[in-house]
Every structure is written in C-alpha cells, then in structure tokens.
Design a protein around this motif. Sequence first.
Motif, short mmCIF file in Angstrom:
data_model
loop_
_atom_site.label_atom_id
_atom_site.label_comp_id
_atom_site.label_asym_id
_atom_site.label_seq_id
_atom_site.Cartn_x
_atom_site.Cartn_y
_atom_site.Cartn_z
N HIS A 1 28.92 50.77 41.53
CA HIS A 1 27.57 50.29 41.83
C HIS A 1 26.68 50.14 40.61
O HIS A 1 25.57 49.63 40.71
N ARG A 2 27.16 50.56 39.44
CA ARG A 2 26.39 50.35 38.22
C ARG A 2 26.74 49.02 37.55
O ARG A 2 26.11 48.63 36.56
N LEU A 3 27.73 48.32 38.07
CA LEU A 3 28.19 47.07 37.46
C LEU A 3 27.09 46.02 37.47
O LEU A 3 26.47 45.75 38.49
N ARG A 4 26.89 45.42 36.30
CA ARG A 4 25.95 44.31 36.16
C ARG A 4 26.67 43.02 35.77
O ARG A 4 26.14 41.94 35.98
N THR A 5 27.85 43.13 35.22
CA THR A 5 28.56 41.98 34.69
C THR A 5 30.03 42.05 35.07
O THR A 5 30.68 43.07 34.82
N ILE A 6 30.55 40.96 35.67
CA ILE A 6 31.97 40.86 36.00
C ILE A 6 32.45 39.47 35.59
O ILE A 6 31.87 38.47 36.02
N ASP A 7 33.49 39.40 34.78
CA ASP A 7 34.11 38.12 34.44
C ASP A 7 35.62 38.26 34.61
O ASP A 7 36.29 38.90 33.81
N LEU A 8 36.13 37.65 35.69
CA LEU A 8 37.56 37.64 35.96
C LEU A 8 38.11 36.23 35.90
O LEU A 8 39.19 35.94 36.41
N SER A 9 37.36 35.33 35.29
CA SER A 9 37.73 33.92 35.27
C SER A 9 39.00 33.68 34.46
O SER A 9 39.40 34.48 33.63
N ARG A 10 39.62 32.53 34.75
CA ARG A 10 40.81 32.06 34.01
C ARG A 10 41.94 33.08 34.03
O ARG A 10 42.43 33.51 32.99
N ASN A 11 42.32 33.46 35.24
CA ASN A 11 43.50 34.28 35.48
C ASN A 11 44.32 33.62 36.58
O ASN A 11 44.12 32.43 36.87
N ASN A 12 45.22 34.35 37.18
CA ASN A 12 46.04 33.83 38.28
C ASN A 12 45.79 34.61 39.55
O ASN A 12 46.70 34.84 40.35
N LEU A 13 44.55 35.04 39.75
CA LEU A 13 44.21 35.85 40.92
C LEU A 13 44.22 35.00 42.18
O LEU A 13 43.87 33.81 42.16
N THR A 14 44.61 35.61 43.27
CA THR A 14 44.70 34.89 44.55
C THR A 14 44.01 35.70 45.64
O THR A 14 43.56 36.82 45.41
N GLY A 15 43.94 35.10 46.82
CA GLY A 15 43.39 35.80 47.97
C GLY A 15 41.88 35.69 48.06
O GLY A 15 41.24 35.00 47.25
N PRO A 16 41.30 36.37 49.02
CA PRO A 16 39.85 36.26 49.25
C PRO A 16 39.03 37.06 48.25
O PRO A 16 39.50 38.02 47.65
N ILE A 17 37.81 36.62 48.06
CA ILE A 17 36.84 37.39 47.28
C ILE A 17 36.31 38.50 48.19
O ILE A 17 35.86 38.23 49.30
#
Length: 575
Positions: free
Chosen positions: A148-164
């Motif tokens: 819950h302290r997260l302010r920034t997430i960057d998971l772009s340009r990978n091979n992730l699948t499934g729902p957010i």
Amino acid sequence: MSTTWLQNALLLLLSLYNSVHAVTLSNSSLENLVLPQDAAALLAFKSKADLGNNLRFSQKTSFGFCKWDGVQCVKGKVVRVVLEGLSLGGVFGPDSLTRLDQLRVLSLQNNSLTGPIPDLSPLSNLKSLFLDHNSFAGSIPTAISTLHRLRTIDLSRNNLTGPIPKSFVDLTRLNYLRLDSNKTQRFGSSAQPVLSPNLQFRRTTKRTAVIAGFSSGVLVLLASVFCFALAMRRRRSRKVATPTNASDVDAVMRIEEENDELEEKVKRVQGMHVAKSGNLVFCAGEAQVYTLDQLMRASAELLGRGTMGTTYKAVLDNRLIVSVKRLDAVKLAGTGKEIFERHMESVGGLRHPNLVPLRAYFQAKDERLLIYDYQPNGSLFSLIHGSKSTRAKPLHWTSCLKIAEDVAQGLSYIHQAWRLVHGNLKSSNVLLGSDFEACLTDYCLSLLIITPSLSTDPNSGSHIAPEARKPNHQPASKADVYSFGVLLLELLTGKSPCQHPCLTAEDLIHWVRLAREDEGGEDHRLAMLVEVAMACSSASPEQRPTMWQVLKMIQEIKEAIVVEDGEYDPVIGTS
C-alpha cells in the motif's frame, strides 16, 4: 584403566571426525550463517539472476555490501536496489530480494530476466517498482496490491499475460502505472491488451524535467474506468527527502509514516471520472481539432502541482501534445458557471509570443480544465536552479536580459492591451518555448479565487507583493511588477526568492556579484539590471514603475550593450 582410556580415545576420534565433517560443509551454507541478512538476500538474487556474472557481488566483500554497485543503504539496511541495463539473463528468485525488509526502490529494468515475477508482498515498504523491458512471463502477482505504500509501478515491455488485478485500484497512493506492451487483459476480459498511464514519477536532468523510467518514453493510454480510478485521484504535493547513510532507518520510517498520515488527512474525495456533462469550449478563432472524449482518452503525465491546480502533459491519439490544467475545485468554489465562462473568453483571447496560448476550456460540476499549448523545454525554474543533484550556476547575463525582456513583453501586453493582471508570476510559471523564448502561463487566473490563501512555505510566497498578502486583496498590476523584480533577482543570482536579502542598492549589487562569483567587467551591466529589480520590488506600489516603463528600461539596457559591444547575442541556457 584400559577401558577408560579406550573410551576417551574413541570420544576424541569422534570429536575430530565431527570437526572435519563440519569443515567440509558447503562454503555457501557455512558462510550464510555469518552473512548480514541483506547481503545474503543480494547474493541469493545474483545466484539466480546473474548467469553472466555481471554483478560484482561477492561473499568476500559481503560485509561491505552497502558499497556494491546499485545498492544504497541507510544505517546498514538496503533501501534502494537499482540494477539496470546489466544484461541479467536469469530469473528473479522467489526468496532473494524479497528479504530486504527496508527496501523502498527496486529497479531491474532493461535486462533480460525471464520466468515469473515472484511474490513481492514481503516488501511492505516498497514505493517504486521498475521491472520493465525484461522478459518476465506469467501473470501479474496479485500480491503487489498489498503493497500500500507503492506510488510507482512499471511492468511494461514484458511477456505478462492474464487479467490486471482489480485490487490495483486499492493502491490509493499509486500515481504512476505502466503495463503496456504485454498481453494483459482489462480486468479479466478477453479483450485487447490494456494500455496504462504515465502520471507522475519524473526525474530532472540538466535543466529540464523529463519522464521517469530513465528515458523520455512513450506516453500511453489507460482504458476506461481503470484510468480514472488511478489518474484522477487528487494528492497533496509534498517534498520527499532522500535518506543518507548517516540517517536512521527508524527515523526515516517515522517521518514517512507521519507524512502519509498527513496526506490522508488533507486528501479530498474525488469522483472516479471527470464529469462529462459540459462541453469542451474552444477559444475564439481556434479550430476544434479534438473532442472531449479524445482528450479524456489521452495518456497523461503529471507535470506539477501549483497554486491553482494540477498540470498534466497529454498525448492525444493524433499525436497532438497539449498541456491540461485541472483547476482546484475548492479554490474556485465561489465562481459561478457564467462568471467562469466570461473570464475564460477574455483570457482565451490573449495572443502574444510571450504567452502560452489558452486553446480551450471545459467545465462541469466541480470540474474545470484549461488546455494550453505544450512547451517542450520545461520551466524557467528548472533552467535557473537545475536538478537537485547538481548545483546550478547563475545564467549568463545576456540570457538574463533576454528572458527578462520576454517576460516584461508578456506582462506589458496583459496590463496594457487587456487591462488584466497575471496575479501569480514566478519562475515556475514561466515556460520555455521551442526556441527557448520565455512564455507566461497561469496568467489571469487569480481573479477567479474569491478568498486567496497563502501557503506557510516561505518559498511559495516570497514572490508576492506585501499588499497582495493581505486577506481579500484583489490582484493588481503593480503587484505583478513587484513579482517581476523578485524574478529578475532570481535570474541574476540563481537564488530562490526566499533567499533574497533586504539590502541597500550598493550592498545588493555586491551580493549579486558574489552570487555570480564575479564575472568581471560586467559590473555596470549587472548594476543596471539590479537597479531595475530594486525599482520593481519597492515596498510601496505607488513607487513602482509600470510594466511598460520596466520594458523600456530593459530595452534601453540592451541598446546600450549593442552600442558598447557592437552586437548582442543572448545565448539561452549558458551557465
């Protein structure tokens, strides 16, 4: 006696055997018994992720792990791990970096890490997560939403699948999210891959602000409700101090918790969407090159929060880039719809090379947006003061003169041609155009505030004229002149307004020369500009010149320099 001797001999042999056997235990098992916890976590990560042995992590130097490249500590505890572009080609081990219980920033971007993203839920203090530009596969771990302290997430340009994970919406402090260039779906649907927003996390380099992610990056679009659930939450702007090695982890944690608590107290509850009951109104003579829906679907990067509201850089589908200011609804609570429209019609008619043009505006219930041209070279504040990591030198005096003339031109136009006032002139409200011309923004908006309030931050009110600091004071042109004088001194010295001393003319010129580390041979030119600044910043409004008179003074100084030197070559950005 012989039996006792034999027993003792057997016991001695057994003890020797146990000692030898213990020595033959694997080195890693034995050494891990004495390794610092955080060093062991880093070495565990290296063993799985660094198949090419590119990381200079070693058990031999494990007690100096805080000096390892990419590792930053506070009081012996790791708070930042930044391992970028190191050709890491293994996997992110599930029981490695997750043992860093004080970790705030984790960046593994621009590597070749494969496999799934492990459960990161033990990293309860994590604030920034960059795993982009890798080859991570599998689904997005739902456990991330527990951080819950997260302010920034960057998971772009990978091979992730499934729902957010829907639970991402519960990350109330999240203000930057990128998931593009994956195969993820919108909340479990089988639709197209989702695109996500770039809202805040920025770094400042050289003298202009650029988007975080350590590149200028492509701003992308977030789909439907998910965008507004994250992008349109209002947050209180505050400074975040970077801890040093001499700091105490517990003290840093306590300060952060107090700031977070304060943020929650002042946060105003906002709707999940921008209300669309109104229309996007283009100013007189402007072509309607986009619609409100297109504007709402644009990607957004937070540029900053100011006195009047929050400003975003928006990239539309047609690649058009605009600047969108979302006005503070509380400060404008007393401004009716018709008053707002009439005022925007007047402001929207202002056109001058040294004003950032207002192209369109929008209003609905508790929602008002202003759309300006985007200025690519940042603000004058960034140009003057540079980045936090570097000590900026004052600008060359010719640059100061050119910028001062640009600003004076814009203010004179507002005052004389339209009988309006800027009301909030400061270096952060002067932007630099494509040719580094100085252009005013946020002009003529202070008239919409019924009861203006001043911040207790000394940096925020030092540019304001003494009479304008009184309650219920109406903005006036002479108050703009005062702010211009403060801005001119800021230009000449590189010092923030709160650092300007109250001195006599002679002493002030000496102070300016010291701040500029004595350029030599330019004293008389600096003295002329300092005299203009002093005349503008007189305590009495009646004793201040008009902006038209100020403009003439600056132009006369420039003409005198041309006569003296035979040429005038303002090089913006020279320092």
